[in-house]
Design an enzyme around this catalytic site. Sequence first.
Site, mmCIF file in Angstrom:
data_model
loop_
_atom_site.group_PDB
_atom_site.id
_atom_site.type_symbol
_atom_site.label_atom_id
_atom_site.label_comp_id
_atom_site.label_asym_id
_atom_site.label_seq_id
_atom_site.Cartn_x
_atom_site.Cartn_y
_atom_site.Cartn_z
ATOM 1 N N VAL A 141 0.840 -1.194 0.000
ATOM 2 C CA VAL A 141 0.000 0.000 0.000
ATOM 3 C C VAL A 141 0.878 1.249 0.000
ATOM 4 O O VAL A 141 1.734 1.425 0.876
ATOM 5 C CB VAL A 141 -0.935 0.007 1.225
ATOM 6 C CG1 VAL A 141 -1.749 1.295 1.269
ATOM 7 C CG2 VAL A 141 -1.861 -1.202 1.190
ATOM 8 N N CYS A 172 -4.381 -8.659 3.404
ATOM 9 C CA CYS A 172 -4.179 -7.448 4.201
ATOM 10 C C CYS A 172 -4.821 -7.597 5.577
ATOM 11 O O CYS A 172 -6.032 -7.827 5.674
ATOM 12 C CB CYS A 172 -4.764 -6.235 3.479
ATOM 13 S SG CYS A 172 -4.541 -4.688 4.394
#
Length: 465
Positions: free
Chosen positions: A125, A206
């Site tokens: 990210v 995630c």
Amino acid sequence: MVGDEGGGERDGAMEAPRAAAREARLCELVEKSARGEPLSKSAIKKLRKLEWRASSEARERVKDVRKERRELRKQGDAPAAAAPACAPTRALRAPFSLTPADAGARAYAFWRRIGEPKAVLAPMVNHSELAFRLLARRHGAPLVYTQMLNATSFVSSAAYRADNFERLAADRPLIAQFAGDNGATIERAARHVVGAVDAIDLNCGCPQAIAKRGHYGAYLLDEPDLIVSIVQHLSGTLDVPVCVKIRVLPSAAATLSLALRLQEAGCVLLTVHGRTRERKSRGEADWAAIAAVKAALAIPVIANGGVERAEDFAACLAATGADAVMTSEAALENPAIFAGAPCTRARQLALAAEYVALADEHRPPSFAIVKSHLFKLLYISLAEHTDLRAALGAAKSHEQLRAVYNELAARERAVGDAAPDAFAARCDCDGAPFVSWYRRHRGVVSGGDGGGAVAGGAVDADYAP
């Protein structure tokens, strides 16, 4: 007129090699300067000329990109159906279910097409943007992933797509990772990148709170039926291969069951992070759990977690039997890990110079991304030159950032002159003279000036999906 057009075509064909040669020469001179090697007057003049040209060309490209983004925002976010690449979802061609033999043949045909890579740059990210991907490729990364892309935003917002996905012929092979919980939405998002990527990846790894709020990532692991249905939908409707990234589940049986179901649903490549969702990046990665998954599947498997040094790639491959090894945090402090180069203070200074140049040319959507990369690449240097650390944090433009780097490089050359052995010594092993960014959050138990050897298992970035 025909002759003129032919000359123009020849000039255009020659410009790409010329540009590549200029970039190679610029990188060579920047690296020499960063290492403290003396440059002749002509070399200094050449360096300044190349830097000015690269900066000028980059500014023109940035102007064009900013203009395009302003136009997109003025137009507003058009409905997804208005974009040809985001047409209404297709019906499944047929119920998608593969035997292990069929799944393996199909998957390894894809794996061979992308060169059977042994090392992979992870999707991260706000850190796997184009500039950093190109830096990793320059230093040997054979396969890279995009940063995690929110499928809903990617479908609905042209500005989001412009900010987060840039097409570049040199950026291949490339896998685009999407986060979402709806097969039709992810399919529509994927249609925007078909032709510009080699596969798409479903993020089921995630572990962060934002993934829990958004109902994606590792929080889908509680609903294996949903994950399988998404992969079946994508495999049956898209003309691009479908991959999945997961974490190990609390039980080995549950992990194997999900992996086998994903293979049957059409997944051509499974990445397994050897830590559970709850452990995030804490403790050692469970390579034995990854090995069990690899032994049970007929498709390629990528092992993820526990890589700090270049030597760890081979160790992980041997321990897991995986087809490739993925790394995230180790590459953030040393993108040259893919070329087998150890992390040193001198190397990090040169890598940072390369990244600054690439970020000038391929501006990330946020200036904070550039600074974040530099804080990691220059962690050791900035820990010593704290005034420049503050100046980097306060920088508001690429020009200010470059000025901070130039000052830091000048000071670091003095450090290297005073302690050349330590400056060139490895920082990714026990007894290292400096504590690197990767090792910052583990207890120092021994080492030289500033420590270096640490306790505990290797870790990967929390933000790696």
